[in-house]
Design an enzyme around this catalytic site. Sequence first.
Site: not given
Ligand SMILES: [Zn+2]
Length: 256
Positions: A51, A53, A55-56, A130
């Site tokens: 996804h 975000h 931090d990914h 997540d």
């Molecule tokens: Zn996330």
Amino acid sequence: MLSINPIPAFSDNYIWHLTRGGEHWVVDPGDAAPVIETLAGESLDGILITHHHLDHTGGIAALRARYQCPVLGPGSIDGVTQPLQSGDRLEILGLPLEVMDVPGHTLDHLALLLREPTDQGEKLHLFCGDTLFAAGCGRLFEGTPAQMHASLSKLGSLPPETRVYCAHEYTLANLRFAAAAEPGNVAVTNRLAEVQALRADDKITLPSTIGAELATNPFMRCHIPAVARRAAGQAGMDSADEVEVFARLRQWKDNF
Ligand SMILES: [Zn+2]
């Protein structure tokens, strides 16, 4: 032989590193530096993204620039070279990979299921970003409770031995909430003790399994009357359907 190892990133992220036959893939590289360090001179063959975000995804550009490898994930994300959609079946590391859409945490969220043949049949490895955490689930940043409940139900229908590779080390806090949401669940009590011991030694609590989640994750137990009663009690309600139970649990956890 497939090996799957966590690369810790930031304070509590895991970038999963998949190796087989000299090939290397990573899932959700929020940061390039720890991936480059782990590869220790080896080349990266591909990147999977669950996804959007940061931090990914934050490591995509630097890893692409260095290794020129393909990036497979939701098509709306910058740097993705091969957009994936629910139902897609492809091959990575010489193994079949299936794509599932699991909206709720974000609307673009995908889960990736890798099938590894063994002498006994096959091992299933689920990379769920997540969406599903050990004993918990992601916050609803974009989707509705109904969407997330459906996504978790979809993951819950996978075989119980399926290994679950979550993207964060949230298990201890999640189990403390699970113990509050379902105080009579012995499986939760036992898992909490195990995880407390692991974390006291700074050890990872993953992967989980679908079976362990069905037994201890309150967000996958909305159909259990004891969970429904606790969720309803928190919200001052008498009764609730499963999606309402899920919504009340999520709201309770957000403020736990
Ligand atoms: Zn996330």
